[in-house]
Write a protein that holds these residues in place. Structure first.
Motif, mmCIF file in Angstrom:
data_model
loop_
_atom_site.group_PDB
_atom_site.id
_atom_site.type_symbol
_atom_site.label_atom_id
_atom_site.label_comp_id
_atom_site.label_asym_id
_atom_site.label_seq_id
_atom_site.Cartn_x
_atom_site.Cartn_y
_atom_site.Cartn_z
ATOM 1 N N LYS A 1 0.831 -1.215 0.000
ATOM 2 C CA LYS A 1 0.000 0.000 0.000
ATOM 3 C C LYS A 1 0.860 1.258 0.000
ATOM 4 C CE LYS A 1 -4.334 -1.488 2.006
ATOM 5 N NZ LYS A 1 -5.261 -1.413 3.139
ATOM 6 N N ALA A 2 1.969 1.224 0.710
ATOM 7 C CA ALA A 2 2.863 2.387 0.776
ATOM 8 C C ALA A 2 3.606 2.596 -0.542
ATOM 9 C CB ALA A 2 3.864 2.209 1.922
ATOM 10 N N GLN B 1 -2.960 1.068 -8.624
ATOM 11 C CA GLN B 1 -2.047 -0.063 -8.780
ATOM 12 C C GLN B 1 -2.303 -1.124 -7.716
ATOM 13 O OE1 GLN B 1 1.603 2.183 -8.522
ATOM 14 N NE2 GLN B 1 1.985 1.989 -10.736
ATOM 15 N N TYR B 2 -2.514 -0.696 -6.492
ATOM 16 C CA TYR B 2 -2.787 -1.628 -5.399
ATOM 17 C C TYR B 2 -4.071 -2.413 -5.687
ATOM 18 C CZ TYR B 2 -3.837 -3.455 -0.790
ATOM 19 O OH TYR B 2 -4.155 -4.298 0.251
ATOM 20 N N GLY C 1 3.892 -11.922 -7.838
ATOM 21 C CA GLY C 1 2.532 -12.452 -7.747
ATOM 22 C C GLY C 1 1.438 -11.461 -8.068
ATOM 23 N N GLY C 2 1.796 -10.252 -8.492
ATOM 24 C CA GLY C 2 0.795 -9.233 -8.802
ATOM 25 C C GLY C 2 -0.128 -9.644 -9.940
ATOM 26 N N HIS C 3 -1.424 -9.347 -9.785
ATOM 27 C CA HIS C 3 -2.413 -9.634 -10.835
ATOM 28 C C HIS C 3 -2.178 -8.689 -12.011
ATOM 29 C CE1 HIS C 3 -6.316 -10.268 -12.745
ATOM 30 N NE2 HIS C 3 -6.462 -8.959 -12.776
ATOM 31 N N LEU D 1 1.238 -2.102 -15.087
ATOM 32 C CA LEU D 1 2.447 -1.967 -15.895
ATOM 33 C C LEU D 1 3.103 -0.602 -15.775
ATOM 34 C CD1 LEU D 1 1.019 -3.429 -19.237
ATOM 35 C CD2 LEU D 1 2.351 -4.666 -17.505
ATOM 36 N N GLU D 2 4.381 -0.585 -16.074
ATOM 37 C CA GLU D 2 5.120 0.650 -16.343
ATOM 38 C C GLU D 2 5.850 0.414 -17.654
ATOM 39 O OE1 GLU D 2 7.688 1.746 -13.102
ATOM 40 O OE2 GLU D 2 5.988 2.036 -11.744
#
Length: 163
Positions: free
Chosen positions: A43-44, A50-51, A130-132, A156-157
């Motif tokens: 979260k930080a 994005q979160y 593990g990010g969706h 994405l970036e």
């Protein structure tokens, strides 16, 4: 006789509330990834959008990502851990409103089965954190892979190629 329609209505309501809709996915929640952080750390680090996408498997609004219309040469990386996921040469305009690619960078994307909508979809995750990311479908360009990796721009970036 008046109870029959009520019984039918209740049967329909409860049958629509299946266990398939309650199960998020078959992604192992306990799997250890190379990059692992607490919920508070994610979260930080990440924006709220994005979160929502990366950590809560959310979906951004169609046509909301500036990356959807990005045609520059470079690499799309995970917004959470910067792992290279997709190359710009494999990006195409699917007309769906999300950045779409016909293939991944092998080894950097993991797949699972998503059953949240009551039917099975192939979900994509960053193999490092593990990010969706989004989902993969079989309606992509026939001349290449036939796959459409439909990815949330918030996951994405973009890193431009060095000239």
């Amino acid at each position: 006789m008046k109870t029959l329609p009520l019984i039918l209505l209740l049967s329909i309501i409860f049958s629509c509330n299946s266990s398939a809709q309650k199960k998020d996915s078959d992604t192992p929640k306990t799997k250890e990834f190379k990059v692992s952080k607490t919920d508070a750390e994610w979260k930080a680090q990440l924006t709220a959008e994005q979160y929502h996408v990366l950590r809560k498997a959310g979906t951004e609004r169609a046509f909301s990502s500036p990356l959807n219309d990005n045609h520059d040469v470079g690499t799309y990386v995970c917004a959470a851990c910067k792992t290279p996921l997709y190359k710009s040469e494999h990006k195409f305009d699917s007309g769906t409103g999300w950045p779409s690619f016909d293939r991944v960078i092998e080894g950097n994307v993991a797949f699972s089965t998503d059953k949240k909508l009551g039917y099975m979809r192939n979900e994509e995750h960053c193999a490092t954190c593990g990010g969706h990311l989004g989902h993969v479908f079989d309606d992509g360009p026939r001349k290449t892979t036939g796959k459409r990796h439909c990815i949330n721009g918030d996951a994405l970036e973009f890193v431009p190629a060095k000239k």
